[in-house]
Design an enzyme around this catalytic site. Structure first.
Site, PDB file in Angstrom:
ATOM      1  N   GLU A  82       0.796  -1.225   0.000  1.00  0.00           N
ATOM      2  CA  GLU A  82       0.000   0.000   0.000  1.00  0.00           C
ATOM      3  C   GLU A  82       0.828   1.274   0.000  1.00  0.00           C
ATOM      4  OE1 GLU A  82      -2.502  -0.618   3.394  1.00  0.00           O
ATOM      5  OE2 GLU A  82      -4.028  -1.682   2.218  1.00  0.00           O
ATOM      6  N   GLU A 113       7.292 -21.325   8.771  1.00  0.00           N
ATOM      7  CA  GLU A 113       7.674 -20.429   9.869  1.00  0.00           C
ATOM      8  C   GLU A 113       8.774 -21.023  10.740  1.00  0.00           C
ATOM      9  OE1 GLU A 113       4.776 -21.165  13.576  1.00  0.00           O
ATOM     10  OE2 GLU A 113       3.723 -20.437  11.796  1.00  0.00           O
TER      11      GLU A 113
END
Length: 278
Positions: A82, A113
């Site tokens: 963004e 992870e």
């Protein structure tokens, strides 16, 4: 049994969720949103230090780099995506390193992870260095991918920070921001309170950092990239308001400046050259 992060602990208000009607269930879950807001509010002093570090890195030609896994990684990727249209920056200035790579942006990549070496490798591929700020985003503060990324970033001379919801997290890092959201109403589901707080915090950090760097004037974006008709209309409105001109004049200024809002506003503010006497 080794102690679990607070984000894995049961919440006293979560034991009867499955017995609640939809309206009451939503109200109960929404209590977690309010807890997340309060957690971010308590962390504002440490977030301010992170903002200054981010602005310093970006202002010196460095980058803001997020590293995360699962929900945390996707939130970092969302914030990074963004920044270019909002603040007119290159996609290379704010980037996200996500455990499991691009595939993990749309679906869970279980086990990614846990790969500490992959976190270090991601930082090496990004060529993080002394001008960069690498922010690990991890609700538990113990995610191996994130710890590996932070360790490698430190080794390469980058400044580091950890954004976590676990006050007991003790990762070696230059800055630590704790969003103390407590136990989740659905134990361990950090996409809820912890994720909401992390999303809020990342948006605050990137926005405040770019405001500090001059991308906003009078509460309006002056560095936005008007790549769509909606954004071009916004650019016209911003120039009209900031320069005190009509929209037709604002559009003409923008067209003459390659649709740079900042340049159009500056050009409107310049005094017109007086014709020379003959």
């Amino acid at each position: 049994m080794r102690s679990l992060p607070i984000t894995e602990a049961p919440h006293p208000r979560g034991s009867d969720l499955e017995r609640l009607p939809a309206g009451r269930l939503l109200a109960r879950l929404h209590e977690g949103d309010r807890e997340a807001v309060r957690a971010v509010g308590r962390a504002l002093p440490s977030l301010a230090r992170l903002v200054e570090a981010a602005a310093s890195a970006l202002g010196a030609g460095g980058r803001l780099v997020y590293a995360g896994a699962g929900t945390s990684g996707r939130l970092g990727a969302l914030d990074a995506a963004e920044c270019p249209p909002t603040f007119g920056v290159s996609p290379r200035q704010v980037l996200a390193l996500v455990a499991g790579g691009r595939r993990a942006l749309t679906r869970a990549v279980e086990g990614a992870e846990d790969d500490r070496a992959a976190g270090a490798a991601a930082v090496r591929r990004a060529r993080a260095g002394a001008r960069d700020l690498v922010v690990g985003v991890s609700a538990s503060g113990t995610t191996p991918f994130v710890l590996g990324a932070l360790e490698e970033a430190r080794r390469r001379g980058a400044r580091t920070a950890l954004l976590t919801s676990n006050p007991a997290a003790r990762a070696r890092t230059g800055l630590r921001v704790v969003l103390d959201t407590g136990p989740e109403l659905v134990a361990g589901s950090t996409r809820m309170k912890a994720g909401t707080a992390a999303k809020m915090a990342l948006g605050l950090v990137s926005t405040a950092a770019f405001v500090r760097l001059g991308t906003v004037r009078g509460g309006r974006m002056v560095a936005l990239a008007p790549a769509s008709e909606k954004l071009r209309r916004r650019a016209v409105r911003n120039v009209a308001v900031l320069a005190g001109v009509g929209e037709a004049r604002a559009r003409k200024l923008l067209e003459g400046c390659g649709w740079s809002v900042r340049d159009a506003v500056d050009r409107a503010a310049r005094p017109k050259a007086r014709p020379r006497p003959r």
